[in-house]
Design an enzyme around this catalytic site. Structure first.
Site, PDB file in Angstrom:
ATOM      1  N   ARG A  67     -59.389 -91.217  30.419  1.00 27.56           N
ATOM      2  CA  ARG A  67     -58.771 -90.946  31.723  1.00 27.56           C
ATOM      3  C   ARG A  67     -58.311 -92.253  32.346  1.00 27.56           C
ATOM      4  O   ARG A  67     -59.089 -93.000  32.914  1.00 27.56           O
ATOM      5  CB  ARG A  67     -59.795 -90.253  32.633  1.00 27.56           C
ATOM      6  CG  ARG A  67     -59.256 -89.937  33.996  1.00 27.56           C
ATOM      7  CD  ARG A  67     -58.171 -88.903  34.004  1.00 27.56           C
ATOM      8  NE  ARG A  67     -58.671 -87.585  33.608  1.00 27.56           N
ATOM      9  CZ  ARG A  67     -57.872 -86.559  33.296  1.00 27.56           C
ATOM     10  NH1 ARG A  67     -56.556 -86.702  33.308  1.00 27.56           N
ATOM     11  NH2 ARG A  67     -58.398 -85.411  32.937  1.00 27.56           N
ATOM     12  N   ARG A  93     -54.051 -88.227  20.768  1.00 27.90           N
ATOM     13  CA  ARG A  93     -54.686 -89.115  21.755  1.00 27.90           C
ATOM     14  C   ARG A  93     -56.203 -89.169  21.602  1.00 27.90           C
ATOM     15  O   ARG A  93     -56.847 -90.017  22.217  1.00 27.90           O
ATOM     16  CB  ARG A  93     -54.294 -88.736  23.194  1.00 27.90           C
ATOM     17  CG  ARG A  93     -54.764 -87.398  23.671  1.00 27.90           C
ATOM     18  CD  ARG A  93     -54.488 -87.252  25.177  1.00 27.90           C
ATOM     19  NE  ARG A  93     -54.584 -85.889  25.635  1.00 27.90           N
ATOM     20  CZ  ARG A  93     -54.734 -85.553  26.910  1.00 27.90           C
ATOM     21  NH1 ARG A  93     -54.797 -86.486  27.838  1.00 27.90           N
ATOM     22  NH2 ARG A  93     -54.800 -84.296  27.268  1.00 27.90           N
ATOM     23  N   HIS A 163     -48.098 -91.617  29.013  1.00 25.56           N
ATOM     24  CA  HIS A 163     -48.553 -90.957  30.248  1.00 25.56           C
ATOM     25  C   HIS A 163     -49.300 -91.972  31.129  1.00 25.56           C
ATOM     26  O   HIS A 163     -50.494 -91.833  31.421  1.00 25.56           O
ATOM     27  CB  HIS A 163     -49.493 -89.822  29.808  1.00 25.56           C
ATOM     28  CG  HIS A 163     -49.977 -88.905  30.870  1.00 25.56           C
ATOM     29  ND1 HIS A 163     -50.517 -89.331  32.057  1.00 25.56           N
ATOM     30  CD2 HIS A 163     -50.019 -87.551  30.905  1.00 25.56           C
ATOM     31  CE1 HIS A 163     -50.871 -88.274  32.774  1.00 25.56           C
ATOM     32  NE2 HIS A 163     -50.579 -87.183  32.096  1.00 25.56           N
ATOM     33  N   ASP A 205     -46.702 -83.056  40.699  1.00 22.13           N
ATOM     34  CA  ASP A 205     -46.686 -82.849  39.245  1.00 22.13           C
ATOM     35  C   ASP A 205     -45.271 -82.416  38.887  1.00 22.13           C
ATOM     36  O   ASP A 205     -44.966 -81.227  38.839  1.00 22.13           O
ATOM     37  CB  ASP A 205     -47.737 -81.799  38.862  1.00 22.13           C
ATOM     38  CG  ASP A 205     -48.019 -81.781  37.362  1.00 22.13           C
ATOM     39  OD1 ASP A 205     -47.256 -82.425  36.606  1.00 22.13           O
ATOM     40  OD2 ASP A 205     -48.976 -81.110  36.952  1.00 22.13           O
ATOM     41  N   GLU A 264     -44.409 -91.362  34.004  1.00 23.06           N
ATOM     42  CA  GLU A 264     -44.493 -91.212  32.550  1.00 23.06           C
ATOM     43  C   GLU A 264     -43.103 -91.210  31.907  1.00 23.06           C
ATOM     44  O   GLU A 264     -42.213 -90.502  32.378  1.00 23.06           O
ATOM     45  CB  GLU A 264     -45.201 -89.889  32.221  1.00 23.06           C
ATOM     46  CG  GLU A 264     -46.526 -89.745  32.936  1.00 23.06           C
ATOM     47  CD  GLU A 264     -47.084 -88.325  32.883  1.00 23.06           C
ATOM     48  OE1 GLU A 264     -46.844 -87.632  31.884  1.00 23.06           O
ATOM     49  OE2 GLU A 264     -47.760 -87.919  33.841  1.00 23.06           O
TER      50      GLU A 264
HETATM   51  C1  BG6 Z   1     -49.663 -84.496  33.579  1.00 25.00           C
HETATM   52  C2  BG6 Z   1     -49.420 -83.031  33.687  1.00 25.00           C
HETATM   53  O1  BG6 Z   1     -48.677 -85.104  32.810  1.00 25.00           O
HETATM   54  O2  BG6 Z   1     -50.935 -84.688  32.975  1.00 25.00           O
HETATM   55  C3  BG6 Z   1     -50.531 -82.424  34.534  1.00 25.00           C
HETATM   56  O3  BG6 Z   1     -48.139 -82.792  34.224  1.00 25.00           O
HETATM   57  C4  BG6 Z   1     -51.880 -82.730  33.943  1.00 25.00           C
HETATM   58  O4  BG6 Z   1     -50.317 -81.038  34.637  1.00 25.00           O
HETATM   59  C5  BG6 Z   1     -52.005 -84.223  33.758  1.00 25.00           C
HETATM   60  O5  BG6 Z   1     -52.893 -82.261  34.801  1.00 25.00           O
HETATM   61  C6  BG6 Z   1     -53.324 -84.670  33.110  1.00 25.00           C
HETATM   62  O6  BG6 Z   1     -53.529 -84.032  31.897  1.00 25.00           O
HETATM   63  P1  BG6 Z   1     -54.861 -84.227  31.085  1.00 25.00           P
HETATM   64  O7  BG6 Z   1     -54.802 -83.291  29.907  1.00 25.00           O
HETATM   65  O8  BG6 Z   1     -54.910 -85.653  30.658  1.00 25.00           O
HETATM   66  O9  BG6 Z   1     -56.003 -83.884  32.018  1.00 25.00           O
END
Ligand code: BG6
Length: 290
Positions: A67, A93, A163, A205, A264
Site C-alpha cells: 500500500r 504486483r 499506480h 476515483d 496514475e
Molecule cells: C484505484 C482504483 O486505481 O486503485 C480504486 O480506481 C481502488 O477503485 C484503488 O480502490 C486501490 O486499489 P487496491 O486494489 O490497491 O486497493
C-alpha cells in the site's frame, strides 16, 4: 544470491519487513524497490524529501499488496471485466520478479531492470505467455519503463497502470494541473469534464480520457511541485480514498488520505492495447520534483 549486484555503499539487496528490496544510492538520489511486485517503495532525490507516500500499515512480500509507492498493475487495470473474481489490478504486483541487472550510468543515475515471465500460477489466472520488464532509472527524476513482450503465438490485450502514491504535505493545499477540458469516467459519481486544476475535497476515483501528456501536482504545504511526464499512455487516473474508504482499508491509516494522492499513468478503458505475437509494448512515466 544477489551478491553479484552489490556495489559497496551504493547498491545492495537488503531484507526488512519480511521482504527483499533492491536499495540504490547514487549522487543524484536514493531508492528502494521491493522484489515482490517490482514495487518502488522509496525515492528521494538528493537534498530533497521523499517523493512517494507509503502506508505505515503496509504488508510486503510475495502474495501481499503493497500500500503506497508504485504498484505495477498488469495485465488489467481495476477489476477484470470478464471475471470480477480475479485479483484487482492484475496479478503481477504480488508475485516475485527477477532482478536482471543494475547498472550505474555515466550521467550519475542508476538503471535497475526487473522482469517476470508467465508461469503455471500466472497462466491459471490469464492463459498467455509473456515477459514483462520494468526498468527503473534512479536519477534526479524517477523514470519507469514497463515493457510487455508477447512470447505467445496468439495476440493478447492488456490494460496497465503505474499506480503511484505521491506524498503531499496537506491535501487541502494541493492542486493538480493537466486535466483542464478532459472528460472522465467517475467511479464514485457522475461523469464530468474537468474545468481548471483538480482539487481534492472528497473521495476521488476518476479515469481521464485522452490525456497523452503528463500533469503537475502543486503542493503549497511542502512548497514543491511534482512533475509527471508519460509516454504511450492516453489515460490517467486520479485517486484519493477520502474518509470512509480510508477507514475501510486495513492497511491504510484513517488519516492517510490527508497526505497522499495517486496520479496514475495508465492504459485503461478505451486505451487498452493489443500486443501481437513477438511484439513489444512500452509505457513510460517519470516523476521529478521542482
Ligand atoms: C484505484 C482504483 O486505481 O486503485 C480504486 O480506481 C481502488 O477503485 C484503488 O480502490 C486501490 O486499489 P487496491 O486494489 O490497491 O486497493
Amino acid at each position: 544470491m544477489y551478491e553479484q549486484f552489490t556495489i559497496p555503499g551504493r547498491v545492495a539487496v537488503v531484507e526488512h519487513d519480511g521482504a527483499q528490496f533492491l536499495s540504490v544510492k547514487n549522487q543524484l538520489a536514493e531508492a528502494e524497490i521491493c522484489l515482490a511486485g517490482a514495487h518502488v517503495t522509496k525515492f528521494r532525490p538528493a537534498g530533497q524529501e521523499e517523493l512517494l507516500w507509503m502506508s505505515p500499515l503496509s504488508g510486503y512480500g510475495v502474495g501481499k499488496k503493497i500500500r503506497g509507492g508504485v504498484p505495477v498493475c498488469w495485465p488489467w487495470f481495476s477489476k477484470n471485466t470478464e471475471n470480477p473474481d480475479l485479483p484487482m489490478h492484475g496479478f503481477i504486483r504480488t508475485m516475485l520478479w527477477q532482478l536482471d541487472s543494475v547498472k550505474e550510468l555515466p550521467d550519475g543515475s542508476t538503471d535497475a531492470v526487473l522482469s517476470i515471465r508467465d508461469s503455471e500460477e500466472s497462466r491459471a489466472l490469464w492463459n498467455h505467455k509473456f515477459q514483462l520488464l520494468l526498468t527503473v532509472n534512479i536519477g534526479s527524476a524517477l523514470t519507469l519503463k514497463l515493457k510487455t513482450v508477447n512470447t505467445d503465438d496468439q495476440p493478447f490485450t492488456i490494460g496497465q497502470a503505474l499506480h503511484t502514491y505521491f506524498r503531499v504535505g496537506d491535501i487541502a493545499a494541493v492542486s493538480i494541473d493537466g486535466f483542464d477540458g478532459k472528460s472522465c469516467l467517475n467511479k464514485v459519481g457522475d461523469d464530468f469534464t474537468q474545468r481548471g486544476p483538480i482539487v481534492i475535497d472528497k473521495e476521488v476515483d476518476e479515469v481521464f480520457h485522452d490525456v497523452p501528456d503528463g500533469a503537475v501536482i502543486h503542493d503549497a504545504s511542502l512548497k514543491r511541485d511534482i512533475v509527471i511526464t508519460k509516454g504511450n499512455s492516453r489515460t490517467s487516473v486520479v485517486w484519493n480514498p477520502w474518509i470512509a474508504k480510508s477507514k475501510s482499508m486495513a492497511d491504510f491509516p484513517d488519516d492517510g488520505y490527508l497526505t497522499m494522492v495517486c496520479v496514475e499513468t495508465t492504459n485503461a478503458l478505451e486505451d487498452v492495447r493489443v500486443v501481437q505475437p513477438g511484439e513489444t509494448l512500452e509505457m513510460t512515466t517519470a516523476y521529478a520534483l521542482r
